[in-house]
Scaffold this motif. Structure first.
Motif, mmCIF file in Angstrom:
data_model
loop_
_atom_site.group_PDB
_atom_site.id
_atom_site.type_symbol
_atom_site.label_atom_id
_atom_site.label_comp_id
_atom_site.label_asym_id
_atom_site.label_seq_id
_atom_site.Cartn_x
_atom_site.Cartn_y
_atom_site.Cartn_z
ATOM 1 N N ALA A 1 44.526 15.428 -0.183
ATOM 2 C CA ALA A 1 45.184 15.049 1.069
ATOM 3 C C ALA A 1 44.490 13.892 1.773
ATOM 4 O O ALA A 1 44.943 13.479 2.853
ATOM 5 N N LEU A 2 43.429 13.342 1.198
ATOM 6 C CA LEU A 2 42.664 12.304 1.883
ATOM 7 C C LEU A 2 43.487 11.026 2.008
ATOM 8 O O LEU A 2 44.065 10.546 1.038
ATOM 9 N N ARG A 3 43.472 10.473 3.212
ATOM 10 C CA ARG A 3 44.243 9.257 3.490
ATOM 11 C C ARG A 3 43.349 8.086 3.864
ATOM 12 O O ARG A 3 43.779 6.932 3.755
ATOM 13 N N GLU A 4 42.124 8.356 4.280
ATOM 14 C CA GLU A 4 41.249 7.277 4.744
ATOM 15 C C GLU A 4 39.819 7.543 4.301
ATOM 16 O O GLU A 4 39.275 8.626 4.539
ATOM 17 N N LEU A 5 39.209 6.544 3.650
ATOM 18 C CA LEU A 5 37.825 6.620 3.194
ATOM 19 C C LEU A 5 37.099 5.359 3.649
ATOM 20 O O LEU A 5 37.499 4.249 3.315
ATOM 21 N N ARG A 6 35.997 5.578 4.390
ATOM 22 C CA ARG A 6 35.230 4.446 4.911
ATOM 23 C C ARG A 6 33.770 4.595 4.480
ATOM 24 O O ARG A 6 33.154 5.643 4.708
ATOM 25 N N LEU A 7 33.270 3.515 3.874
ATOM 26 C CA LEU A 7 31.874 3.450 3.436
ATOM 27 C C LEU A 7 31.203 2.187 3.973
ATOM 28 O O LEU A 7 30.340 1.597 3.326
ATOM 29 N N ASP A 8 31.594 1.758 5.147
ATOM 30 C CA ASP A 8 31.070 0.520 5.730
ATOM 31 C C ASP A 8 29.582 0.666 6.054
ATOM 32 O O ASP A 8 29.091 1.747 6.404
ATOM 33 N N GLY A 9 28.878 -0.458 5.923
ATOM 34 C CA GLY A 9 27.489 -0.508 6.372
ATOM 35 C C GLY A 9 26.524 0.280 5.519
ATOM 36 O O GLY A 9 25.553 0.836 6.057
ATOM 37 N N ASN A 10 26.735 0.332 4.210
ATOM 38 C CA ASN A 10 25.802 1.018 3.323
ATOM 39 C C ASN A 10 25.122 -0.007 2.401
ATOM 40 O O ASN A 10 25.175 -1.221 2.648
ATOM 41 N N LEU A 11 24.517 0.484 1.350
ATOM 42 C CA LEU A 11 23.768 -0.378 0.434
ATOM 43 C C LEU A 11 24.376 -0.359 -0.968
ATOM 44 O O LEU A 11 23.668 -0.476 -1.963
ATOM 45 N N LEU A 12 25.675 -0.236 -1.045
ATOM 46 C CA LEU A 12 26.348 -0.132 -2.341
ATOM 47 C C LEU A 12 26.365 -1.490 -3.048
ATOM 48 O O LEU A 12 26.771 -2.502 -2.474
ATOM 49 N N THR A 13 25.917 -1.489 -4.288
ATOM 50 C CA THR A 13 26.046 -2.680 -5.140
ATOM 51 C C THR A 13 27.247 -2.573 -6.081
ATOM 52 O O THR A 13 27.634 -3.573 -6.697
ATOM 53 N N SER A 14 27.808 -1.387 -6.212
ATOM 54 C CA SER A 14 29.012 -1.162 -7.021
ATOM 55 C C SER A 14 29.748 0.032 -6.444
ATOM 56 O O SER A 14 29.174 0.851 -5.711
ATOM 57 N N PHE A 15 31.013 0.109 -6.805
ATOM 58 C CA PHE A 15 31.846 1.218 -6.318
ATOM 59 C C PHE A 15 32.605 1.810 -7.493
ATOM 60 O O PHE A 15 33.144 1.064 -8.331
ATOM 61 N N PRO A 16 32.684 3.145 -7.605
ATOM 62 C CA PRO A 16 33.421 3.777 -8.715
ATOM 63 C C PRO A 16 34.929 3.751 -8.468
ATOM 64 O O PRO A 16 35.515 4.717 -7.965
#
Length: 473
Positions: free
Chosen positions: A104-119
């Motif tokens: 049911a997820l409609r919104e995912l926010r990962l702003d302001g982190n240290l991610l060099t890649s995303f799955p």
């Protein structure tokens, strides 16, 4: 006692559902007539993702913590979760299966982190997701396969990262070709591409120009994109870079359908134009199967497969052509071939169908046997018999008749052999005999007349013509 045990279990389960994780705040918010559970965890002392978040939580905010990683199935029990904010933590990695069971997820926010890649493949576990925020991370590349998992995303923020190249596959997703979306309304998308060290190439130039066109399905959050000729050079506004010549390739095949006999040689050709000059690739995507070719096709190579080709550039800039040669065609060569052109502005392809037909051998018809003409002797006593067997039999009978005739004697009276049963009826034979005897009597008065040969007499007498009824004419 049994009732007390059941009541204790129910009470424990209710407390577990309504309990709030340590260092978190749990509240209820109203949405119409329903109350929604909201959980917010913003304490710097939180080091891992909490595991005792209430199962009826609709919105979860884990912000400004020291969480460094999101493990596998971290939110598995939150099947009702619709908003997940993980902004401004210290997250460096996200497991591809972190979002399992978030239907049911409609919104995912990962702003302001240290991610060099995303799955990106993890988006398959969130079929209702529409908003994805990756602002202010350390993403240095955007893989081409990401386009496979972004069809439902209508808000994508990639700003303030380290991206340099925009894949052509994303251009095809965001700016489909005319006619590609027949009778279907295009989704409006909001993209954040600013504050990245883009290279001044055709991808980012194409995205910029298309987003500014009338009726574009894409809206940029900030149109002041910066780019540079290389990573070492200073950046300039994309609008100032002279990239107006960038053009998506177009492909034109020499023929779209080819029919050729078995064992022949075929050359398939296609021409492409675009800027920068596109590269051409030949791919066999399918084969034809029928009753006569099934055994051959079962042992053929796996499709699709890339084919070796000969490529040649034209004297004109941005034009190139390519050919493939198929010698000694067999049934496994039949099928669908695609000529694919690719450059920095996009991809296009053309389809060619090849059909192999068998060679049919001509069969020589047998010569007609000509009917043999009956011998002349069979025509002496009437019309010829149309049956060859009958004609042969009649000729044999005549030969037997002539052999049975005895040579003439010196007597004046000569007898005619008994031929009645073999040739004529009795009454007709008698008439002939009387005529012969009458003629002989008229010749006996001359003594010097040589003896008459019975065979000659018979043949000369029968020179009279008779019709089928035996009547003299």
């Amino acid at each position: 006692m049994y009732l007390l045990l059941i009541a204790h279990i129910l009470q424990s389960s209710v407390l577990a559902v309504r309990s709030c994780p340590t260092l978190c705040a749990c509240t209820y918010g109203s949405s119409g007539t329903a109350e929604l559970r909201l959980v917010q965890c913003s304490d710097p002392g939180i080091l891992v993702v909490p595991i005792n978040v209430p199962a009826d939580t609709v919105k979860l905010r884990l912000e400004k913590t020291l969480i460094t990683r999101v493990p596998r199935a971290a939110f598995y029990n939150l099947s009702e979760l619709q908003f997940l904010w993980l902004g401004y933590n210290s997250i460096t990695s996200v497991h591809p299966s972190s979002f399992v069971n978030l239907k049911a997820l409609r919104e995912l926010r990962l702003d302001g982190n240290l991610l060099t890649s995303f799955p990106w493949e993890g988006l398959r576990d969130m079929p209702q997701l529409q908003t994805l925020g990756l602002h202010n991370n350390r993403l240095s590349s955007l893989p081409a396969h990401a386009a496979l998992f972004l069809p439902n995303i209508t808000y994508l923020d990639l700003s303030s990262n380290r991206l340099t190249i925009l894949p052509a596959q994303l251009l095809d997703l965001w700016f489909p070709l005319q006619g590609g979306q027949q009778e279907r309304r295009l989704k409006r998308r909001i993209l954040g591409l600013h504050d990245n060290p883009w290279l001044c190439d055709c991808q980012i130039s194409m995205a910029m120009s298309l987003s500014m066109s009338l009726g574009s399905p894409v809206v940029l959050m900030d149109q002041l994109l910066m780019c540079s000729r290389s990573l070492d050079q200073s950046a300039m506004l994309l609008t100032q870079a002279e990239l107006s010549r960038c053009m998506r390739p177009s492909v034109q095949p020499a023929a779209t359908r080819v029919i050729s006999p078995l064992g022949s040689n075929v050359i398939l050709r296609c021409d492409a134009s675009g800027y920068p000059t596109p590269t051409l690739t030949w791919i066999k995507t399918s084969s034809y199967a029928d009753c006569c070719q099934q055994l051959i096709l079962e042992n053929s190579e796996q499709l699709p497969k890339n084919l070796e080709s000969f490529m040649q550039e034209s004297p004109r800039v941005g034009v190139r052509w390519s050919i493939i040669t198929l010698n000694g065609l067999s049934y496994k060569d039949a099928g669908e071939y695609r000529c694919q052109a690719r450059n920095m502005a996009g991809i296009s392809e053309a389809q060619i169908k090849l059909k192999v037909v068998g060679v049919t051998k001509l069969l020589h018809l047998p010569k007609k046997k000509s009917l043999k003409t009956p011998p002349k002797s069979s025509l002496k006593y009437g019309k010829p018999n149309r049956n060859p067997a009958t004609i042969n039999n009649s000729s044999v009978k005549e030969n037997q008749i002539l052999q049975n005739i005895k040579p003439p004697s010196n007597n004046k009276t000569q007898t005619v052999p008994n031929l009645v049963p073999k040739v004529f009826p009795v009454d007709k034979y008698n008439k002939i005999t009387k005529m012969i005897n009458a003629k002989k009597k008229s010749q006996t008065s001359i003594k010097s007349t040589p003896p008459v040969n019975s065979t000659t007499a018979l043949l000369s007498t029968t020179s009279l013509k008779y019709d089928e009824d035996g009547q003299g004419q």
